[in-house]
Design a protein around this motif. Sequence first.
Motif, PDB file in Angstrom:
ATOM      1  N   ARG A   1       0.646  -1.126  -0.088  1.00 14.80           N
ATOM      2  CA  ARG A   1      -0.086  -0.084  -0.170  1.00 14.80           C
ATOM      3  C   ARG A   1       0.755   1.149   0.075  1.00 14.80           C
ATOM      4  NH1 ARG A   1      -4.902   2.445   3.790  1.00 14.80           N
ATOM      5  NH2 ARG A   1      -2.999   2.974   5.292  1.00 14.80           N
ATOM      6  N   LEU A   2       0.876   2.293  -0.963  1.00 10.32           N
ATOM      7  CA  LEU A   2       1.369   3.174  -1.009  1.00 10.32           C
ATOM      8  C   LEU A   2       0.519   4.422  -0.571  1.00 10.32           C
ATOM      9  CD1 LEU A   2       2.775   3.181  -4.844  1.00 10.32           C
ATOM     10  CD2 LEU A   2       3.755   2.181  -2.678  1.00 10.32           C
ATOM     11  N   SER A   3       1.392   5.412   0.135  1.00  7.45           N
ATOM     12  CA  SER A   3       0.456   6.664   0.657  1.00  7.45           C
ATOM     13  C   SER A   3       0.941   7.638   0.035  1.00  7.45           C
ATOM     14  CB  SER A   3       0.676   6.631   2.129  1.00  7.45           C
ATOM     15  OG  SER A   3       0.045   5.401   2.724  1.00  7.45           O
ATOM     16  N   CYS A   4       0.362   9.038  -0.121  1.00  6.41           N
ATOM     17  CA  CYS A   4       0.879  10.088  -0.672  1.00  6.41           C
ATOM     18  C   CYS A   4       0.168  11.326   0.415  1.00  6.41           C
ATOM     19  CB  CYS A   4       0.627  10.389  -2.073  1.00  6.41           C
ATOM     20  SG  CYS A   4       0.927  12.205  -2.728  1.00  6.41           S
ATOM     21  N   GLU A   5       0.737  11.781   0.945  1.00  2.39           N
ATOM     22  CA  GLU A   5       0.287  13.212   1.840  1.00  2.39           C
ATOM     23  C   GLU A   5       0.930  14.432   1.199  1.00  2.39           C
ATOM     24  OE1 GLU A   5       0.683  14.765   6.396  1.00  2.39           O
ATOM     25  OE2 GLU A   5       1.430  12.810   6.170  1.00  2.39           O
ATOM     26  N   ALA A   6      -0.476  15.206   1.052  1.00  2.00           N
ATOM     27  CA  ALA A   6      -0.311  16.272   0.321  1.00  2.00           C
ATOM     28  C   ALA A   6      -0.522  17.532   1.354  1.00  2.00           C
ATOM     29  CB  ALA A   6      -1.486  16.518  -0.659  1.00  2.00           C
ATOM     30  N   SER A   7       0.086  18.535   1.190  1.00  2.00           N
ATOM     31  CA  SER A   7       0.153  19.911   1.765  1.00  2.00           C
ATOM     32  C   SER A   7       0.336  21.176   0.937  1.00  2.00           C
ATOM     33  CB  SER A   7       1.092  19.814   3.095  1.00  2.00           C
ATOM     34  OG  SER A   7       2.549  19.710   2.271  1.00  2.00           O
ATOM     35  N   GLY A   8      -0.310  22.052   1.186  1.00  2.00           N
ATOM     36  CA  GLY A   8       0.117  23.508   0.406  1.00  2.00           C
ATOM     37  C   GLY A   8      -0.891  23.696  -0.530  1.00  2.00           C
ATOM     38  N   PHE A   9      -1.827  23.025  -0.657  1.00  2.00           N
ATOM     39  CA  PHE A   9      -2.842  23.366  -1.714  1.00  2.00           C
ATOM     40  C   PHE A   9      -4.390  22.733  -1.261  1.00  2.00           C
ATOM     41  CE2 PHE A   9      -3.452  19.227  -4.130  1.00  2.00           C
ATOM     42  CZ  PHE A   9      -2.225  18.544  -3.458  1.00  2.00           C
TER      43      PHE A   9
ATOM     44  N   ILE B   1      -7.365   2.598  -5.945  1.00  2.57           N
ATOM     45  CA  ILE B   1      -7.034   4.054  -5.138  1.00  2.57           C
ATOM     46  C   ILE B   1      -8.097   4.597  -4.239  1.00  2.57           C
ATOM     47  CG2 ILE B   1      -8.104   5.338  -7.468  1.00  2.57           C
ATOM     48  CD1 ILE B   1      -5.846   7.216  -7.124  1.00  2.57           C
ATOM     49  N   SER B   2      -7.731   5.225  -3.375  1.00  2.15           N
ATOM     50  CA  SER B   2      -8.476   5.987  -2.540  1.00  2.15           C
ATOM     51  C   SER B   2      -8.085   7.202  -1.752  1.00  2.15           C
ATOM     52  CB  SER B   2      -8.859   4.778  -1.175  1.00  2.15           C
ATOM     53  OG  SER B   2      -7.901   4.484  -0.574  1.00  2.15           O
ATOM     54  N   ARG B   3      -8.989   7.979  -1.256  1.00  2.00           N
ATOM     55  CA  ARG B   3      -8.336   9.081  -0.487  1.00  2.00           C
ATOM     56  C   ARG B   3      -9.061   9.337   0.848  1.00  2.00           C
ATOM     57  NH1 ARG B   3      -9.042  13.602  -5.074  1.00  2.00           N
ATOM     58  NH2 ARG B   3      -8.305  14.866  -3.292  1.00  2.00           N
ATOM     59  N   ASP B   4      -8.318   9.998   1.744  1.00  2.00           N
ATOM     60  CA  ASP B   4      -8.649  10.801   2.782  1.00  2.00           C
ATOM     61  C   ASP B   4      -8.782  12.207   2.862  1.00  2.00           C
ATOM     62  OD1 ASP B   4      -9.635  11.158   5.532  1.00  2.00           O
ATOM     63  OD2 ASP B   4      -8.893   9.314   6.315  1.00  2.00           O
ATOM     64  N   ASN B   5      -9.689  12.868   2.423  1.00  2.00           N
ATOM     65  CA  ASN B   5      -9.675  14.365   2.415  1.00  2.00           C
ATOM     66  C   ASN B   5      -9.133  14.908   3.868  1.00  2.00           C
ATOM     67  OD1 ASN B   5      -9.951  14.429  -0.490  1.00  2.00           O
ATOM     68  ND2 ASN B   5     -11.976  14.683  -0.461  1.00  2.00           N
ATOM     69  N   ALA B   6      -9.756  14.400   4.728  1.00  2.00           N
ATOM     70  CA  ALA B   6      -9.609  15.041   5.882  1.00  2.00           C
ATOM     71  C   ALA B   6      -7.898  14.732   6.393  1.00  2.00           C
ATOM     72  CB  ALA B   6     -10.335  14.110   7.026  1.00  2.00           C
ATOM     73  N   LYS B   7      -7.247  13.890   5.704  1.00  5.66           N
ATOM     74  CA  LYS B   7      -5.846  13.731   6.283  1.00  5.66           C
ATOM     75  C   LYS B   7      -5.155  14.158   4.978  1.00  5.66           C
ATOM     76  CE  LYS B   7      -6.541   9.615   9.089  1.00  5.66           C
ATOM     77  NZ  LYS B   7      -6.033   7.957   9.247  1.00  5.66           N
TER      78      LYS B   7
ATOM     79  N   THR C   1     -13.966  15.517  -4.139  1.00  5.43           N
ATOM     80  CA  THR C   1     -14.835  15.224  -3.045  1.00  5.43           C
ATOM     81  C   THR C   1     -15.792  13.919  -3.776  1.00  5.43           C
ATOM     82  OG1 THR C   1     -16.496  17.100  -4.062  1.00  5.43           O
ATOM     83  CG2 THR C   1     -15.110  17.387  -2.165  1.00  5.43           C
ATOM     84  N   THR C   2     -15.970  13.682  -4.839  1.00  5.74           N
ATOM     85  CA  THR C   2     -16.851  12.572  -5.121  1.00  5.74           C
ATOM     86  C   THR C   2     -16.234  11.115  -5.047  1.00  5.74           C
ATOM     87  OG1 THR C   2     -16.537  12.983  -7.450  1.00  5.74           O
ATOM     88  CG2 THR C   2     -18.486  14.004  -6.584  1.00  5.74           C
ATOM     89  N   GLY C   3     -15.006  11.277  -5.330  1.00 10.53           N
ATOM     90  CA  GLY C   3     -14.261  10.179  -5.228  1.00 10.53           C
ATOM     91  C   GLY C   3     -14.322   8.966  -6.328  1.00 10.53           C
ATOM     92  N   VAL C   4     -15.042   9.478  -7.504  1.00 16.27           N
ATOM     93  CA  VAL C   4     -14.850   8.559  -8.654  1.00 16.27           C
ATOM     94  C   VAL C   4     -13.422   7.997  -9.117  1.00 16.27           C
ATOM     95  CG1 VAL C   4     -15.356   8.557 -11.155  1.00 16.27           C
ATOM     96  CG2 VAL C   4     -16.891   9.790  -9.363  1.00 16.27           C
ATOM     97  N   THR C   5     -13.144   6.828  -9.287  1.00 17.94           N
ATOM     98  CA  THR C   5     -12.022   6.316  -9.737  1.00 17.94           C
ATOM     99  C   THR C   5     -11.847   5.925 -11.257  1.00 17.94           C
ATOM    100  OG1 THR C   5     -12.656   4.305  -8.992  1.00 17.94           O
ATOM    101  CG2 THR C   5     -11.622   5.368  -7.444  1.00 17.94           C
ATOM    102  N   ASN C   6     -10.677   5.744 -11.770  1.00 23.31           N
ATOM    103  CA  ASN C   6     -10.350   5.377 -12.814  1.00 23.31           C
ATOM    104  C   ASN C   6      -9.018   4.513 -12.949  1.00 23.31           C
ATOM    105  OD1 ASN C   6     -10.957   5.089 -15.672  1.00 23.31           O
ATOM    106  ND2 ASN C   6      -9.359   6.582 -16.098  1.00 23.31           N
ATOM    107  N   TYR C   7      -8.999   3.530 -13.585  1.00 23.55           N
ATOM    108  CA  TYR C   7      -7.775   2.675 -13.651  1.00 23.55           C
ATOM    109  C   TYR C   7      -7.373   2.399 -15.076  1.00 23.55           C
ATOM    110  CZ  TYR C   7      -9.319   1.955  -8.832  1.00 23.55           C
ATOM    111  OH  TYR C   7      -9.529   2.137  -7.550  1.00 23.55           O
ATOM    112  N   ALA C   8      -6.008   2.133 -15.029  1.00 21.60           N
ATOM    113  CA  ALA C   8      -5.404   1.690 -16.324  1.00 21.60           C
ATOM    114  C   ALA C   8      -5.884   0.176 -16.384  1.00 21.60           C
ATOM    115  CB  ALA C   8      -4.052   1.631 -16.529  1.00 21.60           C
ATOM    116  N   ASP C   9      -5.882  -0.284 -17.774  1.00 20.73           N
ATOM    117  CA  ASP C   9      -6.436  -1.713 -17.820  1.00 20.73           C
ATOM    118  C   ASP C   9      -5.448  -2.652 -17.350  1.00 20.73           C
ATOM    119  OD1 ASP C   9      -7.591  -1.282 -21.025  1.00 20.73           O
ATOM    120  OD2 ASP C   9      -8.706  -1.074 -19.369  1.00 20.73           O
TER     121      ASP C   9
END
Length: 119
Positions: free
Chosen positions: A19-27, A70-76, A54-62
């Motif tokens: 599981r990869l994580s990416c923490e964002a900041s500054g935007f 893929i998922s996101r936690d907007n609070a984090k 905010t809707t969390g619609v996903t798309n994936y390469a075949d």
Amino acid sequence: QVQLVESGGGLVQPGGSLRLSCEASGFTFSSYVMNWYRQAPGEERELAAAISGTTGVTNYADTVKGRFTISRDNAKNTVYLQMNSLKPEDTAVYYCAARPPWSSYVKYWGQGTQVTVSS
């Protein structure tokens, strides 16, 4: 200052998970489409997965569909990539990227994290 910091990469055996994580900041994270790109040496960069704001619609390469989530936690301010049933061909540097929904171009890139799938 904008930052996208990936973590969670490493060495895993074929069939394993990571599981990869990416923490964002500054935007305004919740407004952006978040993406995971990957690039193997000598290969073209590939969009592996994307998730809308905010809707969390996903798309994936075949190539990853059915195995990656893929998922996101907007609070984090964090986006994740759960990778299951990993294959050697998944070996690549994985990059977190942020794209404004009104643009066709990625605005911010992370530093990348190496994923190696090998026995």
